[in-house]
Design an enzyme around this catalytic site. Structure first.
Site, PDB file in Angstrom:
ATOM      1  NE  ARG A   1      -6.332   0.937  -1.406  1.00 53.52           N
ATOM      2  CZ  ARG A   1      -5.603   1.506  -0.453  1.00 53.52           C
ATOM      3  NH1 ARG A   1      -4.303   1.294  -0.391  1.00 53.52           N
ATOM      4  NH2 ARG A   1      -6.158   2.294   0.453  1.00 53.52           N
TER       5      ARG A   1
ATOM      6  NE  ARG B   1       0.228   1.499   3.345  1.00 51.36           N
ATOM      7  CZ  ARG B   1       1.134   2.416   3.524  1.00 51.36           C
ATOM      8  NH1 ARG B   1       2.415   2.094   3.591  1.00 51.36           N
ATOM      9  NH2 ARG B   1       0.827   3.688   3.643  1.00 51.36           N
TER      10      ARG B   1
ATOM     11  CD  GLN C   1      -3.017   2.861   7.035  1.00 50.19           C
ATOM     12  OE1 GLN C   1      -3.566   3.278   8.050  1.00 50.19           O
ATOM     13  NE2 GLN C   1      -3.682   2.622   5.922  1.00 50.19           N
TER      14      GLN C   1
ATOM     15  CB  ALA D   1       0.301   6.813  -3.936  1.00 51.78           C
TER      16      ALA D   1
ATOM     17  CG  ASP E   1      -3.154   8.069  -1.535  1.00 55.06           C
ATOM     18  OD1 ASP E   1      -3.024   8.583  -0.406  1.00 55.06           O
ATOM     19  OD2 ASP E   1      -2.852   6.887  -1.785  1.00 55.06           O
TER      20      ASP E   1
HETATM   21  O1  MRU Z   1      -4.527   3.334   2.443  1.00 57.60           O
HETATM   22  P1  MRU Z   1      -3.036   3.520   2.286  1.00 57.60           P
HETATM   23  O2  MRU Z   1      -2.258   2.961   3.427  1.00 57.60           O
HETATM   24  O3  MRU Z   1      -2.564   3.040   0.948  1.00 57.60           O
HETATM   25  O4  MRU Z   1      -2.857   5.097   2.319  1.00 57.60           O
HETATM   26  C1  MRU Z   1      -1.569   5.634   2.126  1.00 57.60           C
HETATM   27  C2  MRU Z   1      -1.540   7.116   2.154  1.00 57.60           C
HETATM   28  O5  MRU Z   1      -2.534   7.792   2.283  1.00 57.60           O
HETATM   29  C3  MRU Z   1      -0.196   7.751   1.922  1.00 57.60           C
HETATM   30  O6  MRU Z   1      -0.067   8.936   2.655  1.00 57.60           O
HETATM   31  C4  MRU Z   1      -0.080   8.082   0.428  1.00 57.60           C
HETATM   32  O7  MRU Z   1      -0.308   6.939  -0.340  1.00 57.60           O
HETATM   33  C5  MRU Z   1       1.231   8.641   0.100  1.00 57.60           C
HETATM   34  S1  MRU Z   1       2.472   7.393   0.084  1.00 57.60           S
HETATM   35  C6  MRU Z   1       3.964   8.008  -0.282  1.00 57.60           C
END
Ligand code: MRU
Length: 356
Positions: A97, A54, A204, A56, A245
């Protein structure tokens, strides 16, 4: 799997070895470091959908290799049949996603590489796809390094840095995005401290950011999401750095739910609020934040904590995974090309219009 950032002892998100895609299962962190080999399109789709891989940029790299996994068994087909299969598998992976644009960005780039190729058989085209995925992977590491170099100037001796969710090494294949300035300042020997929001519902920040920063020797303090305003009121936060994202053309951006709260309180207390992201997270075809699709996830992520119920049975739940922060709350975008400031609609297009 080999780390590009072994000096900091960063975890390695994924790797491609012997024509196999291996990922670190992030749902098991920090208790267990389990490497999973993904052998077909469904396993890749599920790993992305279930957040085992996970963040982006990491989703983008995983999808590029994932497409190779998906078509590997089709190399015996005719070239036309292989191309058709590839298109179908790319559309399937793209549905894992909706919010992080890096997923479709990387699959489109794979498609362009296939379109450009003058391969005369499926096996050769497959090798072209693997090379392109490896290029996307290498570039991701390089983009993180450059974000780190541009963003490190924001972290001074004694600074308090606050971050949300995990935009770290685990969300990329390198130094992370929001964490890249942090790791760069750490490597430069600057003494500062980081506050990591725990980031409900899936934690996270607690499970991933606190884990990787602690492992790298960064002075990190874990806080619950509701503590950020209080810390700012005490003057303990000098800069907020988050990831993204998807960034719309006008500079509105989507990031993990709770980012908007943080942007609003930062403005209230006059704390600079920066977004660190590579150009692969820009979506200049989407004019503003209203056009960003926000992923809605299952209610059990909210009603349960560590597998145990924390809410009454049958309660109604809302669980958007991301929120949209308007561009006027953003101090600047830390990108591989430098820090982009307002007016974002003009400056993002001027810097990245062609590339995006
Ligand atoms: O749901 P996730 O864990 O994939 O969400 C991740 C985020 O919101 C991060 O801040 C975003 O992807 C930036 S990653 C460099």
């Amino acid at each position: 799997m080999v780390s590009s950032s072994h000096v900091l002892n960063l975890p390695v998100t994924l790797g491609w070895e012997d024509d196999q895609l291996r990922i670190l299962d992030q749902t098991r962190l920090p208790q267990e470091s389990t490497i999973e080999t993904l052998t077909n399109a469904y396993e890749v789709w599920r790993a992305i959908h279930e957040l085992r891989v996970r963040g982006a940029p990491a989703i983008g790299v995983a999808a590029a290799y994932g497409l190779c996994v998906a078509v590997r068994k089709s190399q015996h087909l005719s070239l036309d049949a292989f191309r058709a299969e590839m298109k179908e598998q790319a559309a399937y992976l793209d549905s894992a996603r909706p919010t992080a644009v890096n997923l479709s960005w990387s699959l489109k780039r794979m498609q362009r590489a296939a379109d450009r190729s003058n391969a005369t058989d499926a096996a050769t085209l497959y090798r072209t796809l693997v090379s392109e995925a490896q290029a996307i992977h290498r570039e991701d590491q390089d983009l993180c390094e450059r974000i780190g170099q541009h963003g490190a100037q924001l972290i001074r001796p004694g600074s308090g840095v606050l971050t949300h969710c995990n935009a770290g090494a685990l969300a990329t294949t390198g130094l992370g995005t929001a964490t890249a300035p942090i790791y760069t300042a750490q490597r430069d020997g600057v003494a500062f401290r980081v506050f990591a929001d725990e980031t409900r519902p899936l934690l996270q920040g607690a499970r991933l950011t606190a884990y990787e920063l602690q492992r790298a020797g960064v002075d990190v303090t874990l806080i619950t999401d509701s503590m950020a305003a209080s810390l700012m009121a005490q003057g303990r936060v000098d800069v907020v750095i988050v990831g993204a994202d998807r960034v719309a053309a006008n500079g509105d951006f989507a990031n993990k739910i709770g980012t908007l709260n943080l942007a609003i309180v930062s403005r209230h207390f006059g704390v600079p609020f920066y977004v660190a992201c590579p150009s692969s997270t820009l979506d200049l075809d989407t004019p503003n934040g209203a056009g960003i699709v926000i992923e809605q996830r299952g209610g059990n992520e909210v009603t349960q904590l560590g597998g145990r119920a924390v809410a009454p049975p049958g309660i109604k739940v809302s669980n958007p995974a991301f929120d949209v922060t308007p561009h006027d709350l953003v101090t600047g975008y830390i990108t591989e090309a430098g820090i982009i400031r307002a007016p974002f609609a003009v400056n993002l297009a001027a810097q990245f219009g062609q590339a995006a």
